[in-house]
Enzyme design. Sequence first.
Site, PDB file in Angstrom:
ATOM      1  N   ASP A  23      -8.599   5.032  -1.509  1.00 26.81           N
ATOM      2  CA  ASP A  23      -8.012   3.853  -0.873  1.00 26.81           C
ATOM      3  C   ASP A  23      -8.179   2.678  -1.837  1.00 26.81           C
ATOM      4  O   ASP A  23      -9.299   2.263  -2.143  1.00 26.81           O
ATOM      5  CB  ASP A  23      -8.711   3.570   0.456  1.00 26.81           C
ATOM      6  N   CYS A  63       0.813  -1.216   0.000  1.00 28.38           N
ATOM      7  CA  CYS A  63       0.000   0.000   0.000  1.00 28.38           C
ATOM      8  C   CYS A  63       0.845   1.265   0.000  1.00 28.38           C
ATOM      9  O   CYS A  63       0.463   2.272  -0.609  1.00 28.38           O
ATOM     10  CB  CYS A  63      -0.966   0.004   1.186  1.00 28.38           C
ATOM     11  N   HIS A 120      -1.453   0.716   7.435  1.00 30.99           N
ATOM     12  CA  HIS A 120      -2.123   0.873   6.138  1.00 30.99           C
ATOM     13  C   HIS A 120      -1.821   2.277   5.632  1.00 30.99           C
ATOM     14  O   HIS A 120      -1.479   3.173   6.413  1.00 30.99           O
ATOM     15  CB  HIS A 120      -3.629   0.661   6.270  1.00 30.99           C
TER      16      HIS A 120
END
EC number: 3.5.1.122
Length: 205
Positions: free
Chosen positions: A90, A20, A74
């Site tokens: 996202d 990520c 994250h």
Amino acid sequence: MTTDFLFPKIADCSYVSCYCEENVWKLCEQVKRTRPEELSKCYAVFVSNEGRTVPLWRQKAGRGDDQVVIWDYHVFFIHNPLLNRCLVFDLDTTLPFPTYFHKYVTETFRSDLALRPEHHRFFRVIPADTYLIEFSSDRRHMRRPDGSWIKPPPSYPPILSNSNMHCLGDFICMSAGKGPGAVYSLSEFVQNFYKSPHVMAQNNK
């Protein structure tokens, strides 16, 4: 919601599962290349805590009806162009891409009040231009002791800054005063980026 998005389609974005931090770096890079005038309004946001155990809901990797998962960290992308508009991009959420900030936070993080202190979420917010310059990762965190990959890496070379040093830990660290950007609790994060209906109405007069 207006369709004037930085990234018209999620399928057009660079994405590799479990990377990520690099996915968001690529989003920042894409804005710099295609919409440079918007880069100063964009941020990379790391969410983690001291124990690296943060629950997030509405995640593709989540389980159950609520799609909850506990990550060590994250990273997601924020575009904050106007006083009355803030969008979250996202690549790992099951929510729309993008989602308004309030909806994203409400459904993804809910509240810390029902969680044990060790699961409270903290947020490191880094301006996109800073992230492009300072982020550097040789992907060592994704290798097992025998050198094999925990998850297959992106096909492009590792993202390395001019210092050529692996500094992912500096971004995941949630100690205030250390690392790039600013660190917020969940409530502070909301206070900084949530656009209330009252503010939106005032600015639309």
